[in-house]
Design a protein around this motif. Structure first.
Motif, mmCIF file in Angstrom:
data_model
loop_
_atom_site.group_PDB
_atom_site.id
_atom_site.type_symbol
_atom_site.label_atom_id
_atom_site.label_comp_id
_atom_site.label_asym_id
_atom_site.label_seq_id
_atom_site.Cartn_x
_atom_site.Cartn_y
_atom_site.Cartn_z
ATOM 1 N N LEU A 171 36.866 -41.877 162.679
ATOM 2 C CA LEU A 171 35.913 -42.985 162.780
ATOM 3 C C LEU A 171 34.582 -42.469 163.306
ATOM 4 N N ARG A 172 33.498 -43.102 162.877
ATOM 5 C CA ARG A 172 32.187 -42.710 163.380
ATOM 6 C C ARG A 172 31.908 -43.372 164.718
ATOM 7 N N LEU A 173 30.979 -42.790 165.463
ATOM 8 C CA LEU A 173 30.493 -43.402 166.695
ATOM 9 C C LEU A 173 29.566 -44.555 166.327
ATOM 10 N N GLN A 174 29.894 -45.757 166.771
ATOM 11 C CA GLN A 174 29.121 -46.942 166.396
ATOM 12 C C GLN A 174 28.131 -47.294 167.512
ATOM 13 N N HIS A 175 27.011 -46.593 167.511
ATOM 14 C CA HIS A 175 26.001 -46.792 168.551
ATOM 15 C C HIS A 175 25.486 -48.225 168.578
ATOM 16 N N GLU A 176 25.479 -48.901 167.416
ATOM 17 C CA GLU A 176 24.932 -50.256 167.354
ATOM 18 C C GLU A 176 25.786 -51.276 168.091
ATOM 19 N N ARG A 177 27.068 -50.926 168.374
ATOM 20 C CA ARG A 177 27.937 -51.853 169.106
ATOM 21 C C ARG A 177 28.368 -51.302 170.461
ATOM 22 N N ALA A 178 27.793 -50.192 170.868
ATOM 23 C CA ALA A 178 28.310 -49.485 172.035
ATOM 24 C C ALA A 178 28.004 -50.172 173.355
ATOM 25 N N ASN A 179 26.865 -50.884 173.444
ATOM 26 C CA ASN A 179 26.479 -51.528 174.700
ATOM 27 C C ASN A 179 26.473 -50.558 175.873
ATOM 28 N N GLY A 180 26.005 -49.341 175.604
ATOM 29 C CA GLY A 180 25.901 -48.350 176.675
ATOM 30 C C GLY A 180 27.167 -47.556 176.927
ATOM 31 N N ARG A 181 28.303 -47.958 176.315
ATOM 32 C CA ARG A 181 29.558 -47.245 176.531
ATOM 33 C C ARG A 181 29.692 -46.143 175.479
ATOM 34 N N MET A 182 28.984 -45.061 175.666
ATOM 35 C CA MET A 182 29.021 -44.012 174.670
ATOM 36 C C MET A 182 29.314 -42.687 175.351
ATOM 37 N N ILE A 183 29.091 -41.615 174.661
ATOM 38 C CA ILE A 183 29.495 -40.296 175.113
ATOM 39 C C ILE A 183 28.313 -39.557 175.747
ATOM 40 N N PRO A 184 28.595 -38.599 176.624
ATOM 41 C CA PRO A 184 27.503 -37.861 177.289
ATOM 42 C C PRO A 184 26.576 -37.160 176.306
ATOM 43 N N SER A 185 27.148 -36.507 175.284
ATOM 44 C CA SER A 185 26.339 -35.830 174.289
ATOM 45 C C SER A 185 27.144 -35.664 173.007
ATOM 46 N N VAL A 186 26.426 -35.612 171.877
ATOM 47 C CA VAL A 186 27.083 -35.432 170.587
ATOM 48 C C VAL A 186 27.786 -34.080 170.533
ATOM 49 N N ARG A 187 27.145 -33.081 171.094
ATOM 50 C CA ARG A 187 27.728 -31.737 171.080
ATOM 51 C C ARG A 187 29.047 -31.708 171.837
ATOM 52 N N GLU A 188 29.100 -32.347 172.982
ATOM 53 C CA GLU A 188 30.336 -32.386 173.772
ATOM 54 C C GLU A 188 31.408 -33.194 173.042
ATOM 55 N N TYR A 189 31.002 -34.303 172.434
ATOM 56 C CA TYR A 189 31.955 -35.134 171.706
ATOM 57 C C TYR A 189 32.596 -34.344 170.569
ATOM 58 N N TYR A 190 31.783 -33.631 169.805
ATOM 59 C CA TYR A 190 32.323 -32.860 168.686
ATOM 60 C C TYR A 190 33.281 -31.775 169.176
ATOM 61 N N HIS A 191 32.945 -31.177 170.302
ATOM 62 C CA HIS A 191 33.809 -30.112 170.845
ATOM 63 C C HIS A 191 35.213 -30.642 171.131
ATOM 64 N N PHE A 192 35.295 -31.840 171.710
ATOM 65 C CA PHE A 192 36.598 -32.372 172.111
ATOM 66 C C PHE A 192 37.249 -33.266 171.047
ATOM 67 N N TYR A 193 36.437 -33.989 170.275
ATOM 68 C CA TYR A 193 37.005 -35.001 169.379
ATOM 69 C C TYR A 193 36.575 -34.875 167.912
ATOM 70 N N GLY A 194 35.738 -33.923 167.590
ATOM 71 C CA GLY A 194 35.376 -33.714 166.198
ATOM 72 C C GLY A 194 36.513 -33.026 165.451
ATOM 73 N N LEU A 195 36.786 -33.469 164.237
ATOM 74 C CA LEU A 195 37.883 -32.878 163.463
ATOM 75 C C LEU A 195 37.401 -31.613 162.770
ATOM 76 N N ASP A 196 37.959 -30.491 163.200
ATOM 77 C CA ASP A 196 37.678 -29.201 162.575
ATOM 78 C C ASP A 196 39.005 -28.558 162.179
ATOM 79 N N ALA A 197 38.932 -27.380 161.613
ATOM 80 C CA ALA A 197 40.142 -26.720 161.120
ATOM 81 C C ALA A 197 41.127 -26.435 162.245
ATOM 82 N N GLU A 198 40.620 -26.081 163.399
ATOM 83 C CA GLU A 198 41.502 -25.740 164.526
ATOM 84 C C GLU A 198 42.308 -26.953 164.978
ATOM 85 N N LYS A 199 41.678 -28.101 165.082
ATOM 86 C CA LYS A 199 42.387 -29.310 165.520
ATOM 87 C C LYS A 199 43.293 -29.832 164.408
#
Length: 325
Positions: A238-266
């Protein structure tokens, strides 16, 4: 990837038994046999969409209004194509240029549209429950094309159809839904539908993107991506839905991808024949590696095709055979 299942039944639009629902507002309103019925109808629509002559006159003389209070190229376009392939007269109502933008209430809009005597209205709205309210004010069928963070029933149906065609079945599979769980209407509809079809469901997200009570809908809840993906048959991002987040989002896109982005390793933690899905639109490099999105385990493009078939099936089902021209 698993070989495509050959589930296509014979028949043409209009050849199905009666569907007893007046509207399609929520997956929660459907019984298991009604879900399976819609999937079977959609399966029969696939070859209709693929053949050279795509127009079938089952909805000739019927009027379909697409009323989208939120922009959606994919869903609105899919409903428009579906209606036209069944022979309906389709009108796309531009909300920004309508009386709604001038202060007209939703009830007033419903009353105005009802006076035009449409046969079906497809509605997308930013507020949960708005589509149901509109359905109470009109005399025609209403289809929920997404209401706030509540539901998106046709998306869940097309996802289920895509899974069934690729895995040969739905019951008994394990499906992981990963990402912005808290702001997604796709999640609720999918969890309700998959649960009704005896699927083991997992949701995976950071704690701040997990809504209260999600454990009552999903079989399992994880905050660790690798642990959550272990031995699953289907990975739905699922994508990050910034338009509905109401401030409840992630510290940074880079950090989010590191932990929750789907790559070959995960993805390697899932079953070797697991398929990868995404309802779109995708944020490449945020929730999914472009190489995975375009890889041979991805069925994302097929989801778009199945969206047309499912919406054709829903439109056909909601207009009783005896009421068709």
């Amino acid at each position: 990837m698993a070989q495509k299942a050959s589930n296509t039944a014979t028949g043409t639009p209009g050849d199905f038994p009666p569907f007893n629902q007046r509207h399609l507002l929520s997956i929660a309103d459907l019984q298991q046999h009604e879900i399976i019925d819609l999937l079977d109808r959609a399966e029969r629509m696939v070859p209709v969409s693929r053949q050279e002559r795509k127009i079938h006159a089952t909805l000739t003389g019927k009027t379909q209004i697409n009323l989208f209070f939120e922009p959606s190229t994919r869903t609105q376009g899919s409903f428009e194509i579906a209606g036209k392939r069944l022979g309906a007269l389709v009108m796309n109502m531009s909300v920004k240029s309508s009386s709604v933008s001038k202060g007209e209430t939703l009830v007033d809009t419903a009353t105005t549209l009802n006076a035009m005597r449409p046969d079906v209205i497809v509605v997308r709205h930013a507020a949960a429950g708005a589509v149901e309210l509109l359905s109470q004010k009109v005399g025609c069928a209403v289809i929920n094309a997404g209401d706030g963070a509540h539901e998106h029933p046709t998306q869940a149906l097309l996802d289920a159809l895509t899974i069934r065609r690729n895995k040969g079945r739905i019951s008994g599979l394990t499906v992981a839904i990963c990402g912005d769980i808290g702001n997604s209407r796709v999640v609720r509809s999918n969890l309700l539908l998959l649960g009704a079809l005896n699927v083991r469901t997992r949701v995976i997200a950071p704690r701040n993107l997990l809504p209260a009570g999600i454990e009552h809908l999903a079989t399992e809840v994880f905050t660790d991506m690798r642990e959550g993906l272990k031995d699953v048959d289907v990975v739905m991002m699922l994508r990050l839905q910034h338009e509905r987040a109401n401030g409840r989002m992630i510290p940074s896109v880079r950090e989010y991808y590191h932990f929750y982005g789907l790559d070959a390793e995960k993805l390697a933690f899932a079953r070797p024949n697991a398929i990868v899905m995404h309802p779109g639109p995708m944020n490449r490099g945020v929730e999914i590696d472009p190489a995975i999105a375009d890889g041979n385990r991805s069925v994302i493009t097929e989801q778009v095709e199945m969206g047309v078939a499912v919406r054709m099936a829903v439109l056909d089902a909601l207009l009783p055979a005896g009421d068709k021209a």
